[in-house]
Design an enzyme around this catalytic site. Sequence first.
Site, PDB file in Angstrom:
ATOM      1  N   TYR A 198       7.958 -42.581  -0.230  1.00 54.91           N
ATOM      2  CA  TYR A 198       7.818 -42.129   1.152  1.00 54.91           C
ATOM      3  C   TYR A 198       7.266 -43.200   2.091  1.00 54.91           C
ATOM      4  O   TYR A 198       7.279 -43.019   3.295  1.00 54.91           O
ATOM      5  CB  TYR A 198       6.916 -40.898   1.183  1.00 54.91           C
ATOM      6  CG  TYR A 198       7.441 -39.795   0.301  1.00 54.91           C
ATOM      7  CD1 TYR A 198       8.549 -39.047   0.677  1.00 54.91           C
ATOM      8  CD2 TYR A 198       6.853 -39.536  -0.935  1.00 54.91           C
ATOM      9  CE1 TYR A 198       9.061 -38.053  -0.150  1.00 54.91           C
ATOM     10  CE2 TYR A 198       7.354 -38.541  -1.765  1.00 54.91           C
ATOM     11  CZ  TYR A 198       8.451 -37.804  -1.367  1.00 54.91           C
ATOM     12  OH  TYR A 198       8.952 -36.823  -2.185  1.00 54.91           O
ATOM     13  N   ASP A 238       8.239 -46.427   2.878  1.00 55.17           N
ATOM     14  CA  ASP A 238       9.204 -47.111   3.740  1.00 55.17           C
ATOM     15  C   ASP A 238       9.711 -46.181   4.839  1.00 55.17           C
ATOM     16  O   ASP A 238       9.720 -46.534   6.021  1.00 55.17           O
ATOM     17  CB  ASP A 238      10.392 -47.615   2.915  1.00 55.17           C
ATOM     18  CG  ASP A 238       9.983 -48.594   1.833  1.00 55.17           C
ATOM     19  OD1 ASP A 238       9.080 -49.391   2.091  1.00 55.17           O
ATOM     20  OD2 ASP A 238      10.568 -48.535   0.739  1.00 55.17           O
ATOM     21  N   TYR A 260      -0.142 -42.558  -7.236  1.00 57.19           N
ATOM     22  CA  TYR A 260       0.939 -42.827  -8.171  1.00 57.19           C
ATOM     23  C   TYR A 260       0.559 -42.278  -9.547  1.00 57.19           C
ATOM     24  O   TYR A 260      -0.615 -42.000  -9.833  1.00 57.19           O
ATOM     25  CB  TYR A 260       1.214 -44.324  -8.255  1.00 57.19           C
ATOM     26  CG  TYR A 260       1.655 -44.950  -6.957  1.00 57.19           C
ATOM     27  CD1 TYR A 260       2.886 -44.633  -6.398  1.00 57.19           C
ATOM     28  CD2 TYR A 260       0.839 -45.858  -6.276  1.00 57.19           C
ATOM     29  CE1 TYR A 260       3.302 -45.207  -5.205  1.00 57.19           C
ATOM     30  CE2 TYR A 260       1.251 -46.431  -5.084  1.00 57.19           C
ATOM     31  CZ  TYR A 260       2.473 -46.106  -4.548  1.00 57.19           C
ATOM     32  OH  TYR A 260       2.873 -46.659  -3.353  1.00 57.19           O
ATOM     33  N   ARG A 266      -2.322 -43.725  -1.185  1.00 57.01           N
ATOM     34  CA  ARG A 266      -1.561 -44.727  -1.925  1.00 57.01           C
ATOM     35  C   ARG A 266      -0.614 -45.465  -0.970  1.00 57.01           C
ATOM     36  O   ARG A 266      -0.371 -45.038   0.156  1.00 57.01           O
ATOM     37  CB  ARG A 266      -0.757 -44.071  -3.041  1.00 57.01           C
ATOM     38  CG  ARG A 266       0.459 -43.335  -2.517  1.00 57.01           C
ATOM     39  CD  ARG A 266       1.258 -42.662  -3.607  1.00 57.01           C
ATOM     40  NE  ARG A 266       2.650 -42.475  -3.182  1.00 57.01           N
ATOM     41  CZ  ARG A 266       3.481 -41.631  -3.756  1.00 57.01           C
ATOM     42  NH1 ARG A 266       3.089 -40.884  -4.773  1.00 57.01           N
ATOM     43  NH2 ARG A 266       4.732 -41.536  -3.327  1.00 57.01           N
ATOM     44  N   GLY A 267      -0.025 -46.574  -1.479  1.00 54.35           N
ATOM     45  CA  GLY A 267       1.052 -47.245  -0.752  1.00 54.35           C
ATOM     46  C   GLY A 267       0.617 -47.785   0.592  1.00 54.35           C
ATOM     47  O   GLY A 267      -0.448 -48.354   0.741  1.00 54.35           O
ATOM     48  N   GLU A 268       1.477 -47.579   1.624  1.00 54.52           N
ATOM     49  CA  GLU A 268       1.169 -48.115   2.950  1.00 54.52           C
ATOM     50  C   GLU A 268       0.975 -47.034   3.998  1.00 54.52           C
ATOM     51  O   GLU A 268      -0.021 -47.047   4.717  1.00 54.52           O
ATOM     52  CB  GLU A 268       2.278 -49.074   3.414  1.00 54.52           C
ATOM     53  CG  GLU A 268       2.015 -49.642   4.807  1.00 54.52           C
ATOM     54  CD  GLU A 268       2.914 -50.817   5.175  1.00 54.52           C
ATOM     55  OE1 GLU A 268       3.212 -50.973   6.365  1.00 54.52           O
ATOM     56  OE2 GLU A 268       3.315 -51.584   4.269  1.00 54.52           O
ATOM     57  N   ASP A 269       1.887 -46.087   4.101  1.00 56.81           N
ATOM     58  CA  ASP A 269       1.802 -45.132   5.199  1.00 56.81           C
ATOM     59  C   ASP A 269       0.556 -44.259   5.098  1.00 56.81           C
ATOM     60  O   ASP A 269      -0.211 -44.146   6.053  1.00 56.81           O
ATOM     61  CB  ASP A 269       3.054 -44.253   5.237  1.00 56.81           C
ATOM     62  CG  ASP A 269       3.095 -43.363   6.469  1.00 56.81           C
ATOM     63  OD1 ASP A 269       2.987 -43.899   7.587  1.00 56.81           O
ATOM     64  OD2 ASP A 269       3.222 -42.136   6.323  1.00 56.81           O
ATOM     65  N   SER A 270       0.309 -43.634   3.944  1.00 61.94           N
ATOM     66  CA  SER A 270      -0.887 -42.798   3.815  1.00 61.94           C
ATOM     67  C   SER A 270      -2.156 -43.641   3.863  1.00 61.94           C
ATOM     68  O   SER A 270      -3.204 -43.179   4.329  1.00 61.94           O
ATOM     69  CB  SER A 270      -0.836 -41.979   2.522  1.00 61.94           C
ATOM     70  OG  SER A 270      -0.808 -42.812   1.389  1.00 61.94           O
ATOM     71  N   GLN A 323       4.595 -35.197   8.072  1.00 61.01           N
ATOM     72  CA  GLN A 323       3.660 -36.231   8.506  1.00 61.01           C
ATOM     73  C   GLN A 323       2.538 -35.654   9.357  1.00 61.01           C
ATOM     74  O   GLN A 323       1.370 -36.024   9.187  1.00 61.01           O
ATOM     75  CB  GLN A 323       4.408 -37.314   9.282  1.00 61.01           C
ATOM     76  CG  GLN A 323       5.171 -38.275   8.395  1.00 61.01           C
ATOM     77  CD  GLN A 323       5.756 -39.439   9.173  1.00 61.01           C
ATOM     78  OE1 GLN A 323       6.104 -39.319  10.342  1.00 61.01           O
ATOM     79  NE2 GLN A 323       5.894 -40.573   8.526  1.00 61.01           N
TER      80      GLN A 323
END
Length: 378
Positions: free
Chosen positions: A15, A17, A194, A272-276, A256
């Site tokens: 999610y 990207d 993850y 995690r990741g970038e957006d969250s 979102q």
Amino acid sequence: MNKSWDIFCNVIDNYGDAGVCWRLARQLAVEYGLAVRLWIDDLQTLQKLQPDVASQSDTQHIAGVDIHHWTEPLVFDRAAAVVIEAFACHLPLNYLRAMSLHTPPSLWINLEYLSAEEWVSSCHSLPSPQTNFALRKFFFFPGFTEGTGGVPGERDLMKGRRAFQADAAQCRNFLRRIGVSVPADARLISLFSYAEAPIAALLHSWESGVKPIVCLVPEGQPLPAIARFFGEQHLSIGAIKRSGSLTVQVLPFLSQSDYDYLLWSCDINFVRGEDSFVRAQWAGRPFIWQIYPQSEQAHWPKLEAFLQLYKTVLPEADTATLIDLWRAWNGAGDIGAAWRKCGQIWPAAQLAAETWSDRLNAGTNLAAALVQFCANRV
């Protein structure tokens, strides 16, 4: 400045990207009045983030953005004046040819992943002449320091978040709407991770703790590990499991906007990741980040670079404790022991989180930086 912009998104990291590209496309359209087309190859993922999206529709208009299903061969009527290639997703050859024939040639921006590493500022906005077409590609690096492309975030995000958090009834109503009831003495935690995260060890430390914890888990990768912890084959949406001081509730995957509300409502957020990761920073709440794991441990310098920046808003006495928790959550240490050591630092971590979000708000905004960058090259 010509107002036609195209954003190309190839969904790779679940999610993240899609989330970054959709927020950016919507902000450019709403706040800057640009004609934005989002070309995305996975409409089902986008639909999870924006439920108004019809996953079977090749073209649709939502929130000021024209959304197109990116398929090959790409069918389009024109190239845009500004083209954003998100995360090096490789533009179609027929589209590149149209960009070179645009008058003037389209401005080509390779939007990179957000990073706190020091080298980012030295590479931000550098051009890369292309040999096959009469075009120049510019590398655009989001970042946290001066000389980078800044951090994604809408113009009124802080105002909206603070109004929500100042209104206890609004927070209760949101939690009630998603089926959550929290005892007054419990700590509310969101968990979005993850599958590789040391989930069972963290849950064990929570179930054996003194303070009650309510953990809200949107459906996704953590669920198999959580199910095994409770001796279940699987957990369905809406499931509530209890053990000792711990209550875990499984939520549906949130849009979102609802995910923002969840982050704003919780006392602590695991992301995690970038957006969250970015949205947790805007939430003004203590957060623990699981960075996307890469081969050969390439993700660790990125994690450490952010920690070096973030620790500047933490009291010196609490810095090592919180950093150890972050590292353990990413696989370097005992997450249970690290969590137990954090028992007394949460008030200071809360003040630090608010200070950090203020710093983001005072810094460079990604959408504004992109618009200014393009305006200077007309």
